[in-house]
Write an enzyme that holds these catalytic residues in place. Structure first.
Site, PDB file in Angstrom:
ATOM      1  CE1 TYR A   1       9.918   1.619   0.177  1.00  0.00           C
ATOM      2  CE2 TYR A   1       7.541   1.689   0.413  1.00  0.00           C
ATOM      3  CZ  TYR A   1       8.744   1.057   0.647  1.00  0.00           C
ATOM      4  OH  TYR A   1       8.771  -0.125   1.338  1.00  0.00           O
TER       5      TYR A   1
ATOM      6  CG  PHE B   1      11.162  -8.816  -1.215  1.00  0.00           C
ATOM      7  CD1 PHE B   1      10.708  -7.780  -2.016  1.00  0.00           C
ATOM      8  CD2 PHE B   1      12.386  -8.659  -0.575  1.00  0.00           C
ATOM      9  CE1 PHE B   1      11.449  -6.619  -2.187  1.00  0.00           C
ATOM     10  CE2 PHE B   1      13.138  -7.505  -0.736  1.00  0.00           C
ATOM     11  CZ  PHE B   1      12.665  -6.490  -1.542  1.00  0.00           C
TER      12      PHE B   1
ATOM     13  N   GLY C   1       9.788 -13.039  -4.064  1.00  0.00           N
ATOM     14  CA  GLY C   1      10.791 -14.051  -3.750  1.00  0.00           C
ATOM     15  C   GLY C   1      12.183 -13.551  -4.068  1.00  0.00           C
TER      16      GLY C   1
END
Length: 294
Positions: free
Chosen positions: A66, A215, A219
């Site tokens: 990240y 998510f 989504g």
């Protein structure tokens, strides 16, 4: 109903092995850059991390991969939160790697120790609380035995306290359990997931293993962090309850089982407070059915 500022403990707790965490946690992926790819504001996001801990978050999900050209999630966590409190659990992931230019690669079993040590260095720790082995999409039906076995050896050596797996199938879950204890499964999941994903979540609970969806809010938006077209039923219910659609999605996710942990990520302090407050939002059976239909 408008939710007042609450702490992460409102969502309840779960044990990752011998580590107790509040079920409402925090994901670090969005700390390094904004949705348009521009760099995040360092003071703002380190402030979000400190505020998250003040609000009771004691489970932070991160990874050495990240990073953006100017920011590293692990380094931001280290800067904001070290020296770490005993109650803080930091979960990281290995398997994927990224070069300085952002190009992706996948570690061999022999390269996993280097990835673990890189996370240790960046976070400034002598061991990692939980390490998830992330499986690449290309290995959706493949064996994880060599990779997970290598992490089990690092656990035995004291570099890792507990092990988890990410982006896996039920068969890979069973394979991992035969090698070493698994404390969590981290897969994409949320409203609209197919029936087999719901069944897998339930199976994890039956084994006493945490299910940690990513998510859950985004989504189909995935890394973009948004749902492109929120269903009208979701918008209507959110308005009726006086909450955001994102809060409804989080509340629905947590409702799926006491073993489900949430790790919503944000670099916005207002969104942080909303996410944590969603842990206190309780849904009726009718509301749950409506969301699932949507």
């Amino acid at each position: 109903m408008t939710l007042n500022p609450l702490t992460a403990s409102a969502a309840g707790t779960w044990r990752l092995g011998d580590l107790t965490v509040n079920r409402m946690g925090f994901g670090a992926m969005r700390l390094t850059h904004l949705a348009d790819g521009s760099p995040s504001d360092r003071d703002r996001v380190t402030g979000v991390l400190r505020k998250a801990v003040e609000l009771g978050v004691n489970h932070i999900d991160t990874a050495a991969f990240y990073f953006s050209p100017l920011r590293s999630a692990n380094e931001l966590i280290n800067s904001a939160l070290a020296p770490y409190g005993d109650e803080l659990v930091i979960t990281t992931k290995v398997g994927p790697g990224r070069g300085p230019g952002g190009d992706w690669w996948w570690a061999t079993p022999g390269q996993l120790r280097g990835q673990v040590e890189e996370n240790l260095r960046q976070l400034g720790r002598d061991h990692l609380d939980v390490v998830n082995l992330r499986i690449p999409p290309s290995q959706a039906d493949g064996s994880l035995a060599e990779h997970f076995g290598a992490l089990a050896e690092l656990r035995a050596a004291g570099l890792i306290r507990h092990l988890g797996i990410s982006n896996v199938s039920p068969a890979q879950f069973a394979e991992a359990l035969a090698i070493a204890p698994v404390v969590c499964v981290q897969n994409a999941y949320g409203i609209g997931s197919p029936a087999e994903d719901h069944a897998f979540l339930d199976a994890c609970g039956e084994q006493g293993v945490a299910f940690v969806p990513f998510f859950a809010i985004a989504g189909s938006g995935k890394e973009a962090g948004v749902v492109s077209e929120e269903a009208e039923r979701v918008r209507s219910l959110a308005k009726e309850r006086g909450v955001s659609a994102a809060q409804l999605r989080l509340a629905w996710t947590l409702n799926r089982g006491t073993h489900v942990l949430a790790i919503p990520g944000t670099g916005n302090p207002d969104h942080l407070a909303e996410n944590i407050a969603a842990g206190a939002l309780r849904l009726s059976a009718e509301e749950i059915a409506l969301l699932e239909a949507a």
